[in-house]
Enzyme design. Structure first.
Site, PDB file in Angstrom:
ATOM      1  CG  ASP A  38      -0.286  -0.604   2.352  1.00 19.16           C
ATOM      2  OD1 ASP A  38       0.993  -0.253   2.603  1.00 19.16           O
ATOM      3  OD2 ASP A  38      -1.088  -0.690   3.508  1.00 19.16           O
ATOM      4  CG  ASN A  74      -9.216  -1.593  11.904  1.00 18.70           C
ATOM      5  OD1 ASN A  74      -8.161  -2.274  11.290  1.00 18.70           O
ATOM      6  ND2 ASN A  74      -9.539  -0.375  11.362  1.00 18.70           N
ATOM      7  CG  HIS A  78      -6.044  -2.173   8.669  1.00 16.88           C
ATOM      8  ND1 HIS A  78      -6.060  -1.053   9.605  1.00 16.88           N
ATOM      9  CD2 HIS A  78      -4.806  -2.259   8.646  1.00 16.88           C
ATOM     10  CE1 HIS A  78      -4.877  -0.544   9.668  1.00 16.88           C
ATOM     11  NE2 HIS A  78      -4.121  -1.301   9.196  1.00 16.88           N
ATOM     12  CD  GLU A 110      -8.747   0.940   7.706  1.00 15.09           C
ATOM     13  OE1 GLU A 110      -9.043   0.304   8.583  1.00 15.09           O
ATOM     14  OE2 GLU A 110      -8.205   2.124   7.686  1.00 15.09           O
TER      15      GLU A 110
HETATM   16  C1  GLP Z   1      -0.600  -0.075   8.595  1.00 15.84           C
HETATM   17  C2  GLP Z   1      -0.205  -0.550   7.276  1.00 15.84           C
HETATM   18  C3  GLP Z   1      -0.276  -2.066   7.589  1.00 15.84           C
HETATM   19  C4  GLP Z   1       0.142  -2.371   8.795  1.00 15.84           C
HETATM   20  C5  GLP Z   1      -0.598  -1.982   9.960  1.00 15.84           C
HETATM   21  C6  GLP Z   1      -0.109  -2.142  11.320  1.00 15.84           C
HETATM   22  O1  GLP Z   1      -1.451   1.499   8.556  1.00 15.84           O
HETATM   23  N1  GLP Z   1      -1.061   0.073   6.322  1.00 15.84           N
HETATM   24  O2  GLP Z   1       0.257  -2.584   6.433  1.00 15.84           O
HETATM   25  O3  GLP Z   1       0.432  -3.620   8.923  1.00 15.84           O
HETATM   26  O4  GLP Z   1      -0.942  -0.563   9.778  1.00 15.84           O
HETATM   27  O5  GLP Z   1       0.978  -1.119  11.641  1.00 15.84           O
HETATM   28  P1  GLP Z   1       1.990  -1.298  12.675  1.00 15.84           P
HETATM   29  O6  GLP Z   1       2.854  -2.554  12.277  1.00 15.84           O
HETATM   30  O7  GLP Z   1       2.753  -0.218  12.809  1.00 15.84           O
HETATM   31  O8  GLP Z   1       1.119  -1.581  14.104  1.00 15.84           O
END
Ligand code: GLP
Length: 247
Positions: free
Chosen positions: A74, A143, A145, A150
């Site tokens: 992404d 959540n 995702h 989402e």
């Molecule tokens: C983000 C990314 C995801 C990631 C998730 C968790 O916003 N788009 O690819 O896995 O949130 O992030 P973190 O590892 O910082 O908790």
């Protein structure tokens, strides 16, 4: 563990360091087995140390990424590739600047493309042309995702533009100077794109992810919790630490 969760192989790790080391070893092993592997890569805090261990290995053991292709999950919409907040820069800073991956083999959606719909189509096509992802690395949002899919996203979505949930914007505001600066939209591989990966390695780290981990293992398969779709994939390994819950 519920019947539907059977395919998820879970490796519970002592701490973040162990999880990161194991994740790196997993990737390195796959690259050694197939030097022209197509990797799907994630950003966020969780995979950072995995990348650091991959870099250490590159210097110590010279594992080569010269023929490896890398596709990111992404990118934020409206954030320039030059910005420190772009996932483009994240990949450069944490991995690409150190290893021998070829720039033309690194793919990440362009969040400042004039026509975002076209950009999504092109991204999906580029990935398909290279035969899809062999090993996809994933993190997970509180959540549920994955990528930026989402809650509520269709399981059939391919690469598309999403409106970020407020909770996601808040969680990611730690990287920006204020919440207002956090983009409202992003481009993400869809759940169908992710599910086409031949193999998935999901990293879950920290107590704040305990509920997500529990739901993933024991909850329903529902679009309200996007990661639950992974229970329909035949080859997922979950590396987990810190949840302190029995599953
Ligand atoms: C983000 C990314 C995801 C990631 C998730 C968790 O916003 N788009 O690819 O896995 O949130 O992030 P973190 O590892 O910082 O908790």
């Amino acid at each position: 563990m519920k019947e539907e969760g059977k395919q998820l192989k879970v490796i519970r790790c002592e701490n973040y360091d162990t999880l990161s080391k194991k994740a790196a070893q997993y990737v390195i092993e796959k690259v050694k087995q197939n030097p022209s592997l197509t990797l799907g890569l994630a950003t966020g805090a969780t995979p950072k140390k995995m990348y650091a261990y991959m870099v250490d290995d590159y210097f110590e053991n010279k594992t080569s990424y010269e023929q490896v292709k890398c596709f990111n999950l992404d990118e934020y919409v409206g954030v320039s590739r030059k910005s420190k907040n772009s996932y483009y820069q994240y990949m450069k800073e944490n991995l690409y600047q150190y290893i021998d991956v070829q720039e033309q083999h690194t793919f990440i959606p362009n969040g400042t493309a004039e026509n975002l719909e076209k950009e999504c189509e092109m991204y999906e096509q580029q990935l398909a042309d290279l035969g899809g992802v062999d090993l996809q690395i994933l993190g997970i949002g509180e959540n549920g995702h994955i990528g930026f899919n989402e809650p509520g996203t269709s399981f059939h979505a391919v690469t598309h533009v999403v409106k970020l949930a407020e909770s996601t914007r808040k969680a990611n505001s730690r990287y920006f100077s204020s919440l207002e600066e956090v983009p409202t939209h992003a481009i993400t591989m869809g759940l169908e794109t992710i599910m086409k990966s031949k193999e998935i390695l999901l990293l879950i780290s920290g107590e704040n992810k305990a509920e997500a981990f529990r739901k993933l293992m024991d909850g329903e398969i529902t679009t309200d919790f996007p990661a639950s779709i992974l229970r329909n994939h035949p080859n997922v390994t979950v590396l987990e630490e810190g949840a302190k819950v029995e599953v």
